[in-house]
Design an enzyme around this catalytic site. Structure first.
Site, mmCIF file in Angstrom:
data_model
loop_
_atom_site.group_PDB
_atom_site.id
_atom_site.type_symbol
_atom_site.label_atom_id
_atom_site.label_comp_id
_atom_site.label_asym_id
_atom_site.label_seq_id
_atom_site.Cartn_x
_atom_site.Cartn_y
_atom_site.Cartn_z
ATOM 1 N N LYS A 73 -13.502 -33.229 19.722
ATOM 2 C CA LYS A 73 -13.865 -32.209 20.702
ATOM 3 C C LYS A 73 -14.852 -32.773 21.712
ATOM 4 O O LYS A 73 -15.558 -33.749 21.453
ATOM 5 C CB LYS A 73 -14.473 -30.983 20.020
ATOM 6 C CG LYS A 73 -15.915 -31.138 19.565
ATOM 7 C CD LYS A 73 -16.467 -29.817 19.062
ATOM 8 C CE LYS A 73 -17.969 -29.874 18.848
ATOM 9 N NZ LYS A 73 -18.413 -30.805 17.847
ATOM 10 N N THR B 87 -17.315 -23.631 17.431
ATOM 11 C CA THR B 87 -16.679 -24.886 17.042
ATOM 12 C C THR B 87 -15.670 -24.664 15.923
ATOM 13 O O THR B 87 -14.538 -25.143 15.979
ATOM 14 C CB THR B 87 -17.745 -25.906 16.593
ATOM 15 O OG1 THR B 87 -18.589 -26.220 17.697
ATOM 16 C CG2 THR B 87 -17.103 -27.181 16.076
ATOM 17 N N ASP C 239 -52.124 -7.866 13.506
ATOM 18 C CA ASP C 239 -51.730 -8.663 14.679
ATOM 19 C C ASP C 239 -50.641 -9.676 14.348
ATOM 20 O O ASP C 239 -50.397 -10.615 15.113
ATOM 21 C CB ASP C 239 -52.947 -9.371 15.274
ATOM 22 C CG ASP C 239 -53.576 -10.353 14.291
ATOM 23 O OD1 ASP C 239 -53.138 -10.386 13.119
ATOM 24 O OD2 ASP C 239 -54.498 -11.087 14.700
ATOM 25 N N ARG D 30 -31.774 -29.559 14.025
ATOM 26 C CA ARG D 30 -30.850 -30.006 15.069
ATOM 27 C C ARG D 30 -31.572 -30.679 16.235
ATOM 28 O O ARG D 30 -30.940 -31.329 17.064
ATOM 29 C CB ARG D 30 -30.021 -28.810 15.571
ATOM 30 C CG ARG D 30 -28.941 -28.395 14.584
ATOM 31 C CD ARG D 30 -28.229 -27.134 15.005
ATOM 32 N NE ARG D 30 -29.043 -25.942 14.755
ATOM 33 C CZ ARG D 30 -28.648 -24.704 15.002
ATOM 34 N NH1 ARG D 30 -27.434 -24.503 15.524
ATOM 35 N NH2 ARG D 30 -29.416 -23.674 14.730
#
Length: 311
Positions: A191, A225, A34, A93
């Protein structure tokens, strides 16, 4: 001193063990039908100083559970000290509330590792330095800058280099690398991110005309980026743009995006086990952080200074 590896990045664990002239600890890390994780340590670890090498990269939840269960198995086997070696710290993050009613998942993961029974944590280039404070146990955040600077000097050392941060948040990291490269000039890409996963380059802070630019960052995920920053640098007169990034997440179409970009090369470390598409890429090169981790682990075991590695 013993080294135990999960299934996330066994190649890195084996390289670290080889550098230290050790054999990996015998263990079975497998799944039940499982998909529950089961860990069985195959040798005596009572009273030992054990290092568990397990990046929590994709699949993040599976690899995190492997790490936690390995730690629990070692604790119940009476290991003297357990160090969680997490080259890539997943959920890093999510280190602050991004909006109302959102989690701080990095703190939750830190709590899980601590409660599982780890005595120390060893990582490299955490996304944010304050994550060290999320742990209630000693945490060493290593830096890949010495590995990167040695590679840059061997390949680009005689060129007119400018170190570039792809955003304002990475200036400290870029400045540290620039200092190692003989106080190379520094530039910043300004940016504006309209929504997660998309970025728009606005302008370049600093002079890159006629320079060989080295973009430096901690994580490359979608590569949007980096590729946008590289294009902006070339438009501003850079001769060539190479990127050095510690953690090559490279999800989705990131590799194809890098291949189609103006980047000369993307250099990543082996904190995350590279997929075959990454290995096959003509623009992506992998350098190892195994000696860095091995030396830090040796010093941790011998109770000597780790920070002096970066003096």
């Amino acid at each position: 001193m013993k080294i135990l590896s999960g299934n996330s990045n066994p190649e890195l664990a084996a390289a670290i063990a080889g550098y230290l002239d050790l054999e990996l600890t015998k263990a079975s890390v497998r799944r039940f039908a499982d998909e529950e994780v089961f860990v069985e340590i195959g040798e005596n670890v009572r009273g030992e100083d054990v290092f568990v090498v397990q990046p929590t990269s994709a699949p993040a939840n599976d690899n995190l559970m492997e790490l936690l269960i390995c730690i629990d198995a070692l604790k119940r086997a009476s290991a003297r000290r357990i160090t969680a070696v997490v080259p890539y710290f997943g959920y890093a993050r999510q280190d602050r509330k991004m909006g109302p009613r959102t989690p701080i998942s990095a703190k939750l993961v830190a709590n899980l590792i601590t409660i599982a029974g780890a005595h120390r944590v060893l990582s490299v280039d955490l996304h944010a330095g304050q994550i060290q404070g999320f742990f209630d146990i000693p945490t060493d955040n290593l830096y890949a800058a010495p590995v990167m600077s040695a590679d840059i000097e061997s390949r680009l050392g005689k060129r007119e280099l400018t170190v570039v941060s792809p955003d304002v948040g990475g200036v400290v990291r870029a400045r540290a690398l620039a200092k190692r490269l003989g106080n190379a000039p520094l530039a910043i890409v300004d940016k504006r991110r309209e929504k997660p996963g998309e970025s728009e380059v606005m302008n370049i802070i600093g002079d890159v005309q006629g320079r060989f630019c080295v973009l430096v960052d901690d994580i490359v995920d979608s590569a949007g980026t980096l590729c946008n920053a590289a294009a902006a640098l070339m438009e501003a007169g850079a001769l060539e743009v190479t990127a050095y990034v510690t953690h090559g997440v490279l999800s989705g179409g990131a590799v194809a995006r890098v291949e189609a970009s103006v980047l000369t090369e993307l250099v990543i470390t082996d904190t995350i086990a590279p997929l075959q598409v990454v290995r096959d890429s003509s623009k992506i090169r992998i350098i190892t952080v195994a000696p860095l981790f091995a030396e830090a682990m040796r010093r941790t075991s011998e109770e000597s200074s780790v920070s002096s590695l970066f003096d």
